[in-house]
Design a protein around this motif. Structure first.
Motif, short mmCIF file in Angstrom:
data_model
loop_
_atom_site.label_atom_id
_atom_site.label_comp_id
_atom_site.label_asym_id
_atom_site.label_seq_id
_atom_site.Cartn_x
_atom_site.Cartn_y
_atom_site.Cartn_z
N UNK A 18 45.56 44.34 31.99
CA UNK A 18 46.73 44.39 31.10
C UNK A 18 47.75 43.34 31.51
N UNK A 19 48.07 43.25 32.80
CA UNK A 19 49.03 42.25 33.29
C UNK A 19 48.50 40.83 33.05
N UNK A 20 47.21 40.64 33.29
CA UNK A 20 46.59 39.34 33.05
C UNK A 20 46.73 38.94 31.57
N UNK A 75 51.82 35.21 27.10
CA UNK A 75 53.12 34.54 27.25
C UNK A 75 52.97 33.04 27.39
N UNK A 76 51.99 32.61 28.20
CA UNK A 76 51.76 31.17 28.39
C UNK A 76 51.31 30.50 27.09
#
Length: 159
Positions: free
Chosen positions: A10-12, A18-19
């Motif tokens: 999930x964080x990945x 975002x990037x």
């Protein structure tokens, strides 16, 4: 235990999303943005059919005794006389032909008009004028348009 295993992906996903979003926004130059021109009802170009320019109001009135309805505008000490107006090019040609049959030489002058109420009225009259070939109906429409212009544009700006 399954929750701990899902936190990493999930964080990945959030970081990669975002990037990618930042990359996409950098593709657009927001400093030199020009918006496309759109036609608004704030102002519209109207064709005025001019029948003459006179140096004095007395000369104008003497020359126009055969015309029942017209408007005039004083510009630089000269009186410009208009006998019809329209926003529709086909109507302008129809009006030129109508007055040519009466023996008038017509000059078409385009003027920007910004009175929204008048533009709405003119749109309705242009639709009627476009649909008719009857000389009496054309005469009534011309008279109504000129009277509307006198009321809604000329008289408002004089007060």
């Amino acid at each position: 235990m399954k929750l701990k295993a899902m936190i990493g992906p999930i964080l990945f996903s959030i970081v990669v999303g975002g990037l990618l979003a930042k990359f996409m926004f950098l593709q657009y130059d927001t400093k030199n943005v020009t918006l496309p021109a759109t036609k608004t009802r704030d102002s519209q170009t109207i064709s005025f059919l001019q029948v003459g320019v006179y140096s004095t109001i007395d000369n104008m009135k003497k020359s126009l005794t055969n015309l029942e309805n017209y408007i005039y505008v004083e510009e630089n000490g000269k009186y410009h006389v208009y006998i019809a107006l329209s926003a529709n090019e086909k109507n302008v040609e129809k009006l030129k032909g109508y007055y040519a049959e009466m023996g008038y030489v017509i000059y078409v002058k385009t003027i920007q008009v910004s009175d929204a109420e008048f533009l709405e009225e003119l749109s309705k009259y242009d639709d009627l004028l476009y649909k008719t070939e009857d000389a009496k109906a054309i005469q009534v429409i011309i008279s109504n348009v000129l009277n509307s212009y006198k009321e809604l544009v000329i008289n408002r700006h004089q007060n």
